[in-house]
Design a protein around this motif. Structure first.
Motif, PDB file in Angstrom:
ATOM      1  N   VAL A 214       0.944  -1.279   0.291  1.00  0.00           N
ATOM      2  CA  VAL A 214      -0.231  -0.109   0.015  1.00  0.00           C
ATOM      3  C   VAL A 214       0.429   0.979   0.384  1.00  0.00           C
ATOM      4  N   ALA A 217       2.958   2.456  -2.979  1.00  0.00           N
ATOM      5  CA  ALA A 217       2.954   3.628  -4.445  1.00  0.00           C
ATOM      6  C   ALA A 217       3.461   5.152  -4.161  1.00  0.00           C
ATOM      7  N   PHE A 221       5.115   9.557  -6.521  1.00  0.00           N
ATOM      8  CA  PHE A 221       4.372  11.005  -6.071  1.00  0.00           C
ATOM      9  C   PHE A 221       5.584  11.415  -5.861  1.00  0.00           C
ATOM     10  N   PRO A 233      -1.932   8.201   6.138  1.00  0.00           N
ATOM     11  CA  PRO A 233      -1.554   9.803   5.461  1.00  0.00           C
ATOM     12  C   PRO A 233      -2.397   9.983   5.111  1.00  0.00           C
ATOM     13  N   PHE A 234      -4.021   9.877   4.769  1.00  0.00           N
ATOM     14  CA  PHE A 234      -4.401  10.423   3.481  1.00  0.00           C
ATOM     15  C   PHE A 234      -6.379  10.281   3.605  1.00  0.00           C
ATOM     16  N   MET A 235      -6.288   9.511   5.196  1.00  0.00           N
ATOM     17  CA  MET A 235      -7.136   9.683   6.153  1.00  0.00           C
ATOM     18  C   MET A 235      -7.634  10.508   7.314  1.00  0.00           C
ATOM     19  N   ASN A 280     -12.768  14.889   3.228  1.00  0.00           N
ATOM     20  CA  ASN A 280     -11.415  14.452   4.079  1.00  0.00           C
ATOM     21  C   ASN A 280     -10.799  14.423   3.241  1.00  0.00           C
ATOM     22  N   ALA A 281     -10.417  15.828   1.767  1.00  0.00           N
ATOM     23  CA  ALA A 281      -9.066  16.427   1.817  1.00  0.00           C
ATOM     24  C   ALA A 281      -8.807  17.693   2.612  1.00  0.00           C
ATOM     25  N   VAL A 284      -7.674  16.082   5.778  1.00  0.00           N
ATOM     26  CA  VAL A 284      -6.043  15.722   6.255  1.00  0.00           C
ATOM     27  C   VAL A 284      -5.691  16.865   5.661  1.00  0.00           C
TER      28      VAL A 284
ATOM     29  N   LEU B  47      -9.137   9.176  -0.765  1.00  0.00           N
ATOM     30  CA  LEU B  47      -8.405   9.379   0.132  1.00  0.00           C
ATOM     31  C   LEU B  47      -7.272  10.143  -0.185  1.00  0.00           C
ATOM     32  N   GLY B  48      -6.285  11.614   0.317  1.00  0.00           N
ATOM     33  CA  GLY B  48      -5.550  12.154   0.025  1.00  0.00           C
ATOM     34  C   GLY B  48      -6.061  13.981   0.410  1.00  0.00           C
ATOM     35  N   PRO B  49      -5.491  14.200   0.361  1.00  0.00           N
ATOM     36  CA  PRO B  49      -4.474  14.993  -1.076  1.00  0.00           C
ATOM     37  C   PRO B  49      -3.541  13.828  -0.626  1.00  0.00           C
ATOM     38  N   PRO B  50      -2.462  13.653  -2.267  1.00  0.00           N
ATOM     39  CA  PRO B  50      -2.740  14.504  -3.568  1.00  0.00           C
ATOM     40  C   PRO B  50      -3.227  13.236  -4.006  1.00  0.00           C
ATOM     41  N   PHE B  51      -3.801  14.093  -5.070  1.00  0.00           N
ATOM     42  CA  PHE B  51      -4.788  13.552  -6.089  1.00  0.00           C
ATOM     43  C   PHE B  51      -4.283  13.542  -7.388  1.00  0.00           C
ATOM     44  N   PRO B  52      -3.191  13.409  -7.518  1.00  0.00           N
ATOM     45  CA  PRO B  52      -2.385  12.698  -9.211  1.00  0.00           C
ATOM     46  C   PRO B  52      -3.030  12.196 -10.060  1.00  0.00           C
ATOM     47  N   ILE B  57      -3.899   7.579  -4.507  1.00  0.00           N
ATOM     48  CA  ILE B  57      -2.249   6.824  -4.144  1.00  0.00           C
ATOM     49  C   ILE B  57      -2.745   5.397  -3.501  1.00  0.00           C
ATOM     50  N   PRO B  58      -3.848   5.067  -2.620  1.00  0.00           N
ATOM     51  CA  PRO B  58      -3.958   4.532  -1.481  1.00  0.00           C
ATOM     52  C   PRO B  58      -4.977   2.955  -2.392  1.00  0.00           C
ATOM     53  N   LEU B  60      -4.586   3.230  -6.023  1.00  0.00           N
ATOM     54  CA  LEU B  60      -3.741   3.206  -7.272  1.00  0.00           C
ATOM     55  C   LEU B  60      -3.311   1.244  -6.477  1.00  0.00           C
ATOM     56  N   LEU B 352      -1.841   7.973 -15.810  1.00  0.00           N
ATOM     57  CA  LEU B 352      -0.399   8.071 -14.836  1.00  0.00           C
ATOM     58  C   LEU B 352       0.806   8.156 -16.156  1.00  0.00           C
TER      59      LEU B 352
END
Lengths: 405, 405
Positions: A214, A217, A221, A233-235, A280-281, A284, B47-52, B57-58, B60, B352
């Motif tokens: 997980v 990934a 980036f 990290p993201f939630m 959520n964003a 974060v 879940l993010g940012p970032p959102f490329p 990312i999770p 992907l 991507l």
């Protein structure tokens, strides 16, 4: 039917943790698993719990717990007379599995090339320390080494640290066992379709690396995964917060519904309307502000009080439980996750295979003493009982090692 | 070359990590996996940012080797499409709360009528039965409730969990095994069946060495083993072993004897430029090294500072010893051993470009699957999959117009 794998025979050459637990899973799935040990026994017979001086205790909990649902046989494969019986056994087997170094089996004539000549349909699986290919292919490994190599320690730990490895557990061994079983099962599937056996190899290193799936990934980036404590990290929020009784309550908002229910359960509907936290964003980005607000709220009640209110509103939540609490927990014991079993050492409580099947329930039973079934297997293969090699115990191994080196 | 599960058809209705990881593994091994998402997408897409390029990312990380479609299963039309897909499927994976799929009319009993050979697999936090079945949980709360926070962090400090959704990965791994075992049973005369896994049991069900010991011991025995454990080198927690010029390294071997013998150990002393240790009685034998662990640590600390971690590892290889560096994910990915065993793979994402990912931890000598499918964008394969399921262009158009697909 007793387990989905009823009718499958596995020759289990496992030792230490990885192989034995993989064999134990196969046995609990219903396969006829035959654990082969040399006369001096598996090295984990004596490991763990070394502070205990109990003269009746000649086998470790680890050994007993990782060898459920098998039959036990002693063979000395360095000797021609036992190899003859062993090859006969291989003729009847569907699966060969070991967790030795990738080239170790060739020394005793039980490598894939030799065994597939005797039984071309055999699914032959080897799990080594660091993999069959590459400069470290001859290096052995124990649980913690795979963990450190994989990089998963770099994102586990307190915030601001360089990360850490687990204290006192062996989850990398477990993961490696699961990978070993997965290789066996996929090999059996392939054989069902094609009629062909094959050679499959994995390792502790590869298995441990998979646990990085997980967070790896993020490297794509330009991010470097760091330890997050109990956070994510993201939630956000997904963290443990300190409560009034100096305990901890963990909450996770997987989605906006969870988030709104959390605010309602906390009596803080104002947070729902705070633009900093509106999805959520945003949360974060404003993680610190939100944590500060939640720290204040959670400090006003006990963990148990919060837990009830949060569950009533369907917010993912939990308190800190110790493993010793599990053995009196009605859910855990009622679900047979841990099972009281009578074994040759003591009455024990042991973890059972956690997979549930509606039609073919698991076949979990206490494991054998080393070599308990040697004569039984010999009889099945048509050899007289006097051909049986006996278990002589670890002292013999020490004596052999001292004489040899 | 085709993967071992070539020809297997899997429908994934799961969100989060455990079910999607299981499905990804099946896809990596060659199965045809269709991930069915609600029109709003798997919650991990948020879940993010970032959102490329708008991707999470999770998401992907854990959804390659599948095709993705959207379907609103709250509508009758959506359920009808699922019923058509299920007729050709071997496996369905869902992660609804217990009872939810039945309420929606797409539960096991309903699906079994449409396809009696179906393996119906589920993931829940606490299991399908028992007093806690309706509790809601997450990766974090599972680790807390399973007692695993005892393995990480400072004792008495804030809870620390293993990062990267590892409780979910273990759950998915056990589920993969359950599915493959059920398929094997089916191929040998059995029927389809239901396979259930819970996050909690995936952690509680592991025969962790020391935990299993604790269950068997009296409080007094536990105290003695705890003291023994604390004295083990490499016992984990925030301690990160010894610093070298670049990374830190951990040896368990000078305490536990994993370097093969005293002579090899003395050679190692000379090679690290510390011949005086070979002359010192305190470090010449295994029992002495154990008894003088503190002094040993101090001497090793001094010696290690002069070498890079891989120089020390080369010496370990030379003497048949074991150790491992504390890698970052980047160091692991760059290491020839990880590369030689193909642990880092590349997939080509539609927006991507090239993404590096962790591969499958296994080497099939005759049936290695090549991963070709990147994680799908939301609804990327809806038209293709529905067309293959026999829906006409007009039917698909209707679904799109109604917002069902």
């Amino acid at each position: 039917m007793a387990g989905p794998l009823e009718g499958i025979r596995v020759v289990d050459m496992g030792h230490a943790g990885v192989g034995p637990y993989a064999g134990s899973i196969m046995g609990q799935l219903g396969a006829d698993v035959i654990k082969i040990e040399p006369p001096w026994g598996d090295i984990i017979q004596q490991s763990g719990g070394r502070g205990i001086e109990d003269e009746k205790r000649d086998m470790s909990t680890f050994y007993i717990g990782c060898n459920l649902s098998k039959r036990g046989v002693i063979f000395n494969l360095k000797e021609e007379k036992d190899r003859e019986i062993y090859y006969k056994l291989i003729e009847t087997a569907d699966v060969y599995m070991d967790n030795w170094r990738a080239d170790a089996a060739s020394h005793t004539g039980i490598d894939y090339a030799s065994l597939s000549k005797i039984n071309p349909r055999i699914v032959y699986v080897n799990s080594s320390g660091f993999g069959a290919r590459g400069p470290w292919s001859k290096m052995g490994s124990y649980d913690g080494y795979g963990e450190m190599f994989s990089g998963i320690t770099s994102f586990t730990g307190d915030i601001g640290t360089r990360g850490e490895k687990a204290r006192g557990g062996v989850r990398i061994d477990t993961q490696t066992s699961l990978c070993l079983v997965e290789m066996i099962m996929s090999g059996l599937y392939y054989r069902q379709i094609t009629g062909k056996g094959q050679f499959i190899q994995g390792s502790q290193m590869e298995s441990a690396v998979q646990l990085a799936t997980v967070r790896f990934a993020e490297l794509n980036f330009g991010l470097t995964p760091k330890p997050m404590g109990s956070g994510h990290p993201f939630m956000v929020p997904s963290r443990a917060y300190r409560t009034k009784d100096d305990a901890w309550i963990a909450v996770t908002a997987h989605n906006e519904r969870d988030w709104r229910n959390l605010c309602l359960a906390l009596g803080r509907s104002d947070l729902i309307f705070d633009v900093r936290f509106h999805n959520n964003a945003a949360r974060v980005e404003h993680r610190d502000a939100l944590d500060a607000a939640l720290d204040g709220v959670f400090a006003t009640r006990t963990a148990e009080e919060w837990f009830e209110g949060l569950q009533a509103r369907k917010v993912p939540s939990g308190t800190k439980v110790t493993h010793m609490q599990h053995i009196t927990d009605p859910h855990i014991m009622g679900q047979d996750m841990l099972r009281p079993m009578s074994t040759y050492w003591r009455d024990m409580i042991l973890p059972t295979l956690p997979i549930r099947f509606s039609e073919t329930p698991r076949e979990t039973r206490a494991g054998p003493r080393p070599g308990e079934h040697t004569k039984e297997i010999l009889a099945e293969l048509g050899f007289p009982p006097e051909r049986a090699s006996e278990w002589v115990g670890p002292n013999q191994r020490v004596a052999t090692a001292q004489a040899g080196r | 070359m085709a993967g071992p599960l070539e020809g297997l058809h899997v429908i994934e209705l799961a969100e989060g990590w455990a079910g999607p990881f299981c499905a990804m593994e099946l896809g990596d091994m060659g199965a045809d996996v269709v991930k069915v998402e609600p029109p709003s997408g798997d919650f991990t897409r948020q879940l993010g940012p970032p959102f490329p390029q708008g991707e999470s990312i999770p998401f992907l990380a854990i959804n390659r080797s599948k095709r993705g479609i959207t379907l609103d299963l709250e509508t009758e039309q959506g359920k009808d499409v699922l019923r058509r897909l299920i007729q050709d499927a071997d496996v369905l994976i869902e992660s609804y709360p217990p009872g939810e799929a039945d309420r929606m009319g797409i539960g096991y009993e309903a699906m079994k009528k449409l396809n009696p050979r179906l393996i119906y697999a589920t993931v829940t936090p606490y299991g399908q039965e028992g007093p806690y079945r309706d509790r809601v949980g997450s990766e974090l709360t599972t680790q807390m409730v399973a007692g695993w926070t005892a393995y990480f962090g400072e004792q008495g400090g804030p809870p620390v969990i293993m990062g990267g959704e590892q409780a979910n990965l273990f759950t998915g791994k056990y589920l993969t095994i359950g599915i493959l075992a059920a398929l094997d049973g089916r191929a040998r005369g059995g029927k389809g069946q239901r396979v259930d896994m819970s996050l909690l049991s995936a952690l509680v069900g592991q025969p962790m060495a020391y935990v299993s010991d604790d269950f068997q011991f009296t409080p007094e025995e536990r105290e003695r083993t705890a003291a023994m454990r604390a004295g083990l080198s490499g016992a984990g927690g925030p301690n990160r072993g010894l610093a070298t010029k670049d990374m830190s390294i951990d040896f368990m071997f000078y305490v536990s004897g994993y370097i093969p013998n005293d002579e090899a150990w003395l050679g190692f002393f000379r090679d690290i430029g510390a011949p005086h240790l070979a002359e010192d009685e305190r470090f010449q034998t295994q029992p002495n090294r154990t008894a003088n662990k503190k002094e040993m640590d101090a001497e090793m600390e001094k010696a290690m500072a002069k070498f890079t971690v891989y120089e020390v590892m080369d010496l370990c290889l030379k003497y048949g010893g074991m150790a491992s560096p504390f890698h970052t994910l980047e160091a692991m990915a760059n290491h020839p051993q990880a590369q030689a065993n193909e642990m880092i793979i590349t997939v080509n994402h539609p927006t991507l470009g090239e993404l590096k990912m962790i591969g499958l931890p296994s080497w099939y000598h005759t049936s290695t699957a090549k991963v070709v499918l990147a994680p799908p964008t939301l609804g990327q394969h809806t038209i293709e999959v529905l067309g293959q399921a026999g829906l006409s262009q007009a039917e698909i158009e209707n679904l799109l117009t109604a917002g069902v697909a």
